[in-house]
Design a protein around this motif. Structure first.
Motif, PDB file in Angstrom:
ATOM      1  N   SER A  45       0.821  -1.211   0.000  1.00 55.08           N
ATOM      2  CA  SER A  45       0.000   0.000   0.000  1.00 55.08           C
ATOM      3  C   SER A  45       0.854   1.260   0.000  1.00 55.08           C
ATOM      4  CB  SER A  45      -0.913   0.022   1.225  1.00 55.08           C
ATOM      5  OG  SER A  45      -1.730  -1.116   1.265  1.00 55.08           O
ATOM      6  N   ALA A  81      -8.793  -0.949   0.736  1.00 54.13           N
ATOM      7  CA  ALA A  81      -9.411   0.000   1.659  1.00 54.13           C
ATOM      8  C   ALA A  81      -8.995  -0.237   3.110  1.00 54.13           C
ATOM      9  CB  ALA A  81     -10.933  -0.071   1.529  1.00 54.13           C
ATOM     10  N   ALA A  84      -5.308   0.686   3.548  1.00 51.94           N
ATOM     11  CA  ALA A  84      -5.142   2.142   3.562  1.00 51.94           C
ATOM     12  C   ALA A  84      -5.569   2.707   4.912  1.00 51.94           C
ATOM     13  CB  ALA A  84      -5.959   2.772   2.434  1.00 51.94           C
ATOM     14  N   ALA A  85      -6.698   2.246   5.416  1.00 51.60           N
ATOM     15  CA  ALA A  85      -7.201   2.735   6.705  1.00 51.60           C
ATOM     16  C   ALA A  85      -6.223   2.421   7.836  1.00 51.60           C
ATOM     17  CB  ALA A  85      -8.575   2.139   6.997  1.00 51.60           C
ATOM     18  N   SER A  88      -3.615   4.933   7.760  1.00 51.76           N
ATOM     19  CA  SER A  88      -4.142   6.309   7.745  1.00 51.76           C
ATOM     20  C   SER A  88      -3.917   6.987   6.392  1.00 51.76           C
ATOM     21  CB  SER A  88      -3.515   7.147   8.867  1.00 51.76           C
ATOM     22  OG  SER A  88      -3.829   6.596  10.124  1.00 51.76           O
ATOM     23  N   LEU A  89      -4.056   6.227   5.302  1.00 54.60           N
ATOM     24  CA  LEU A  89      -3.898   6.768   3.952  1.00 54.60           C
ATOM     25  C   LEU A  89      -5.268   7.071   3.351  1.00 54.60           C
ATOM     26  CD1 LEU A  89      -1.229   4.291   2.505  1.00 54.60           C
ATOM     27  CD2 LEU A  89      -0.844   6.657   3.265  1.00 54.60           C
ATOM     28  N   THR A  90      -5.360   8.202   2.690  1.00 54.12           N
ATOM     29  CA  THR A  90      -6.552   8.548   1.925  1.00 54.12           C
ATOM     30  C   THR A  90      -6.138   8.725   0.473  1.00 54.12           C
ATOM     31  OG1 THR A  90      -6.287  10.950   2.138  1.00 54.12           O
ATOM     32  CG2 THR A  90      -7.470   9.800   3.928  1.00 54.12           C
ATOM     33  N   GLU A  91      -7.097   8.844  -0.435  1.00 58.04           N
ATOM     34  CA  GLU A  91      -6.751   9.034  -1.841  1.00 58.04           C
ATOM     35  C   GLU A  91      -5.924  10.297  -2.042  1.00 58.04           C
ATOM     36  OE1 GLU A  91     -10.161   8.489  -4.405  1.00 58.04           O
ATOM     37  OE2 GLU A  91     -10.144   6.337  -4.044  1.00 58.04           O
ATOM     38  N   ALA A  92      -6.081  11.289  -1.185  1.00 56.04           N
ATOM     39  CA  ALA A  92      -5.285  12.517  -1.275  1.00 56.04           C
ATOM     40  C   ALA A  92      -3.800  12.254  -1.014  1.00 56.04           C
ATOM     41  CB  ALA A  92      -5.812  13.559  -0.286  1.00 56.04           C
ATOM     42  N   ASP A  93      -3.490  11.161  -0.316  1.00 54.47           N
ATOM     43  CA  ASP A  93      -2.098  10.810  -0.010  1.00 54.47           C
ATOM     44  C   ASP A  93      -1.436  10.032  -1.135  1.00 54.47           C
ATOM     45  OD1 ASP A  93      -2.150  11.789   2.732  1.00 54.47           O
ATOM     46  OD2 ASP A  93      -3.402  10.038   3.185  1.00 54.47           O
ATOM     47  N   ARG A  99      -6.759   4.624  -6.837  1.00 53.25           N
ATOM     48  CA  ARG A  99      -7.994   4.657  -6.060  1.00 53.25           C
ATOM     49  C   ARG A  99      -7.868   3.750  -4.838  1.00 53.25           C
ATOM     50  NH1 ARG A  99     -12.312   0.500  -8.898  1.00 53.25           N
ATOM     51  NH2 ARG A  99     -10.878  -1.263  -8.943  1.00 53.25           N
ATOM     52  N   ILE A 100      -8.798   3.889  -3.933  1.00 54.75           N
ATOM     53  CA  ILE A 100      -8.927   3.009  -2.774  1.00 54.75           C
ATOM     54  C   ILE A 100     -10.250   2.271  -2.939  1.00 54.75           C
ATOM     55  CG2 ILE A 100      -9.241   2.889  -0.272  1.00 54.75           C
ATOM     56  CD1 ILE A 100      -7.411   5.351  -0.053  1.00 54.75           C
TER      57      ILE A 100
END
Length: 120
Positions: A45, A81, A84-85, A88-93, A99-100
């Motif tokens: 990830s 998903a 990523a969670a 603490s990753l979001t699509e902005a990162d 995509r997530i």
């Protein structure tokens, strides 16, 4: 019928050779005109975060950023998903175009008609 390839990479810099093998297969398929969906899970990830793919170095291997760019240019790259969670990753990162999505989307892609799924 056209065929497509779903490649799931479950490791990152912790296992550089196995990780690079998954990216190499995805990149080779993309260059060959195959529709590719590359899923990054677990430690992989992190490789969707700008600059992180360059941290994986493997002698005699195509650089990971080049392989990632190849897949992004013609296919799809997805970060799990839950993975990523947990990080603490979001699509902005993530890199533009990444995509997530969750397991139901992976299962849908992997079970599609004419799809070959590989896990590294």
């Amino acid at each position: 019928m056209s065929r497509s390839l779903v490649v799931k990479v479950t490791c990152g810099t912790d296992e550089p050779e196995r990780c690079n093998q998954g990216f190499t297969v995805a990149g080779a398929a993309a260059v060959s005109g195959v529709t590719v969906s590359l899923w990054l899970t677990g430690e992989a990830s992190w490789l969707a975060v700008p600059g992180r793919a360059a941290e994986l170095e493997l002698p005699l291997a195509t650089p990971l950023p080049d392989l990632l760019d190849t897949v992004l240019a013609t296919g799809r790259v997805t970060v799990c998903a839950q993975c990523a969670a947990r990080r603490s990753l979001t699509e902005a990162d993530l890199l533009p175009g990444v995509r997530i999505a969750g397991a139901p989307v992976f299962v849908e892609e992997a079970l599609g008609e004419g799809v070959q799924a590989l896990v590294y």
